[in-house]
Structure formats: C-alpha cells, structure tokens
Design an enzyme around this catalytic site. Structure first.
Site, mmCIF file in Angstrom:
data_model
loop_
_atom_site.group_PDB
_atom_site.id
_atom_site.type_symbol
_atom_site.label_atom_id
_atom_site.label_comp_id
_atom_site.label_asym_id
_atom_site.label_seq_id
_atom_site.Cartn_x
_atom_site.Cartn_y
_atom_site.Cartn_z
ATOM 1 N N SER A 199 0.819 -1.208 0.000
ATOM 2 C CA SER A 199 0.000 0.000 0.000
ATOM 3 C C SER A 199 0.859 1.267 0.000
ATOM 4 O O SER A 199 1.566 1.539 -0.950
ATOM 5 C CB SER A 199 -0.968 -0.043 1.181
ATOM 6 O OG SER A 199 -1.861 1.034 1.132
ATOM 7 N N ASP B 218 -2.255 6.910 -3.329
ATOM 8 C CA ASP B 218 -1.204 6.168 -2.639
ATOM 9 C C ASP B 218 -0.682 5.059 -3.556
ATOM 10 O O ASP B 218 -1.064 4.968 -4.726
ATOM 11 C CB ASP B 218 -1.698 5.637 -1.290
ATOM 12 C CG ASP B 218 -2.624 4.441 -1.401
ATOM 13 O OD1 ASP B 218 -3.220 4.246 -2.483
ATOM 14 O OD2 ASP B 218 -2.773 3.697 -0.410
#
Length: 445
Positions: free
Chosen positions: A95, A230
């Site tokens: 992530s 992100d």
C-alpha cells in the site's frame, strides 16, 4: 509472526516475512477459505514478482488454481473477485509503505475482507504449525483480464471535466495503470510512470511532505484541484486550488454533497472523524454511524448497515455501489464531479471546504512510545474518571467527547505508534487541550 497485522499481512520483505512464508500462505489459503481458485494481482514493487511466484506455487501445490490478473490496483482485485465470482483473492502490495515493504491483502468471496478476527489469525496458525502435503493433482495458473471490465465498470462514473484544470500525482504507483484511461491526456501529471522504488516521494499522501510537489503543481498550473493517490490506489487525497491539503475526513462531506442530494440514508465514518464532517452529513439527511478504523472493519459494517458510502481520516472511501469496498479512483471521479458542479456555480473547492469546517482540528499526531497501554489508561483516568465527559466510545482506543472539544487516542494497527486526534471549537482551546494530552502521553516515552 510480525507480518500478520489486523487488516493484512505486511512488513519489510526478507525481514518480517520471506518467500517461504508466502509459499505457506498460498498453500493454506484455499483450505482456509474453502475455494478452488484465487484471484491474484500485484503492485509494481521490486519484490512483487518474487512474492507472486512463491504465492502461486503454494496455491497450485494445494490443488487450487491461480487466476493471475497481473499488475493491478488493490480495488481492481476487489472488483475481479466479484466479477469472476472467485472464492478468494490476494493483492500483493504494501500500500503506502516505503519501497522495502511488501505484503498481502486477502479477501474471500464477494470481496469480503479477511482480517485478524475473520481468518488471518487462523491462517497464521496454519503457516506456523501445519505440515505441507502437496496434492498429486496440482492447480494451474490462468491469466485473466480484469482491467478491461474494471474500466467498463468505472465508465458511468466518469464526469465531464472539460471545464476543469486538474493536476494529478500518480506517485510512481498503481494509479498509473488506469489514470490516463479515465482522465485522458489533458490534465497535468506528476510521476506518471511505474517505479517500485518510489524515487519522487514515499507513496503515502497522508504525510503532507509527500504532497509538496502536487501542491506546487496546483499553484503553478492554476489548477482547480489536485489529486494524489497512494501506492496501490485504494486511497486518494486532494489539494484545493490554493495549494492546501484537504484533511481526508472533510472529503467524506464532499461525497455527502454528491450522494445526499438524491438519497438519504446511513453513512459510515471512523472514530477519528471531525464533527465538521458528521454535522454536515447529518444536516443533509445522513444517519451517521461511527466505527473502527481499517478496511477490514469498515467493509463489514458498511454491509451490515446497508450504508450508501463511508469515509476514513486516512483517505479510504467505501461505496455500496462498489461491493462495500474502497476505491481511490471511484472516490476521485465523484469528487471531481462535485468540483465541476461547484465551478459551474462560481464556487471554488477551497471556499466550499471552508463552509464545512466548523472546528479547529489537530489532524493525526503520532507518538512513538513503548508503554502505549499505560498512556491510554492515564488519559482515561484523567479525562473520564475525573472529568465526566458527555460521551465515551471505546471500540477503537477511546473517543472522549466534551461539549466544546473531543479527542481520540488509539494504537496503530499497522505501525508502532500511539495516534492522537484532538478537535475543539477554537484554535486556543485546541492548543490548550493538545498540550495537556501530549504532556500525559510523553510521560510514557
């Protein structure tokens, strides 16, 4: 095992976990979820291919098939889980973490998350304790195209942005897979090629230092809005036309502007969410529900409530229309539709956000300390036992509410931090309350 967290499996690769661990995870996952196939996607990190190989070997040695969708955003994996009616899926990603990290986000059928309370702890015990007995009939790896149907799914949400000047920061991450298909070549793009070492900045837009370039781009391009994703594109943040970072829980109110015009109903927020947002949502017809932080909790609660949408301070936004999952792209499509609508009315994004904000807010303050539980106990003793607040929520740390201020303190589920959010009616009170809370916490450094 250090890599097994509350929401996923994640850590520094070859330190917290390695390819042997990944092989075992792959081997036992079909047994855990009682499935014969696993959708697998991956991000562009330099270790993702090696992890894919080990994971796939484990899955196929167990007798199950791998449905390989190749490079993918995390929401694309959720979509593929439902679209292909798979019994399980894994996204290989860390992530927003730095490049040396990697991990696995696991879902079961219908893209329902597998967290620590819904299978990850059991999987960890299997990995640690159960013997590997390779099936005589191994599974196979089958390539699948998830990108084409996912873009088709998103197409109806794409707004008319022809009158908008938009700047994007794709963070060298998975947003590069879809951004230009959705938004075309007209916007200004930063870091619009894959690089799993993330040379420009860490792929975590919640840290404002990582937004420095997109802020500058918005100002130099005279953009109406800046958008930054992100690393795996399940989260998105926004910059207003003045180059100001918009606190992500305020964007939950922006989503309310879009949805609550046509439908009133349940909306989910996390325990850190500003009263500015919850009061805006309530005023416009939402029944606001507060719940735990984290996608593994939010998706289940959204489903339980039949909520229209939900949002978190970290920039995750969840949608009933997307299987109760989070999607950075779907969130950005809806926010850009709102910005375009506001512009038609002569309203800038900054002025609209300013109408939402009614309180002074600290944002999330992180403390790295060993005695987190003792610090939380001391805060509870001081502000609950002694001060008798109006309301106490205790399902994710504590949210302790008084008439003119509140705070939430909680242990991070993914990093070694105690996290604090404070909000008050004035800047002066915010400073006073934050100083008092900080003084107590720092005693336990």
């Amino acid at each position: 095992m250090g890599a097994f967290k509350a929401y996923d499996i994640r850590g520094i690769y070859n330190q917290d976990f390695n390819k042997e661990t990944v092989y075992k995870i792959g081997f036992f996952l079909p047994k855990l979820l009682n499935c014969k196939e696993v959708v697998v996607g991956r991000d562009v990190r330099t270790t993702s291919d090696e992890i894919f190989e080990a994971l796939s070997r484990g899955i196929t040695d167990s007798g199950a098939d791998v449905w390989d969708i190749g490079l993918a955003t995390t929401p694309m994996v959720y979509f593929a889980t439902v679209h292909f009616a798979s019994g399980a899926s894994v996204q290989i990603t860390a992530s927003h973490n730095p490049a040396k990290y990697n991990g696995l986000k696991i879902s079961r059928t219908k893209a329902v998350p597998v967290g620590s309370d819904s299978g990850l702890k059991e999987l960890e015990m299997m990995v640690l304790n159960e013997p590997i007995v390779v099936e005589k009939k191994k599974g196979t790896i089958i390539k699948k195209d998830a990108k084409t149907p996912y873009l088709a799914f998103l197409a109806p949400f794409v707004p008319d942005t022809s009158k908008l000047n938009i700047s994007f920061d794709l963070s060298h991450g998975m947003a590069n897979l879809l951004a230009k298909d959705l938004f075309g070549e007209k916007p200004s793009y930063l870091y619009d090629h894959f690089d799993g070492t993330f040379p420009a900045h860490e792929p975590n837009p919640l840290e404002e230092e990582n937004c420095r370039d997109i802020k500058a781009a918005v100002l130099s391009n005279k953009s109406d809005v800046g958008v930054i994703y992100d690393g795996d594109a399940d989260r998105v943040m926004f910059i207003d036309e003045k180059g100001r970072f918009i606190q992500p829980d305020y964007i939950t109110a922006v989503l309310g502007y879009h949805y609550l015009k046509s439908e009133k109903g349940n909306v989910l927020v996390d325990i850190r969410t500003s009263r500015s947002t919850t009061e805006y949502l309530s005023k416009h017809g939402a029944a606001v529900h507060v719940w735990k932080v984290g996608h593994a909790f939010a998706k289940i609660k959204l489903r339980e409530l039949g909520a229209i949408f939900g949002g978190e301070l970290a920039g995750h936004y969840y949608f009933r229309d997307f299987f109760n999952c989070d999607s950075g792209f779907l969130a950005s499509l809806i926010v850009l539709e709102v910005v375009a609508d506001l512009k038609k009315q002569g309203i800038t994004l900054s002025s609209f956000i300013d109408t939402i904000i009614a309180y002074a807010n600290s944002g999330e303050i992180n403390f790295k300390l060993e005695e987190k539980d003792k610090a939380m106990d001391a805060l509870y003793e001081r502000f609950v036992t002694q001060d008798k607040p109006e309301k106490v929520l205790d399902f994710d740390g504590y949210r302790i509410e008084f008439p003119t201020w509140w705070f939430n303190v909680r242990k991070s589920n993914t990093e070694p931090y105690l996290r604090l959010v404070v909000e008050a009616k004035s800047n002066e009170e915010l400073q006073e309350r934050t100083d008092a809370l900080t003084a107590i916490i720092k005693q336990f450094n």
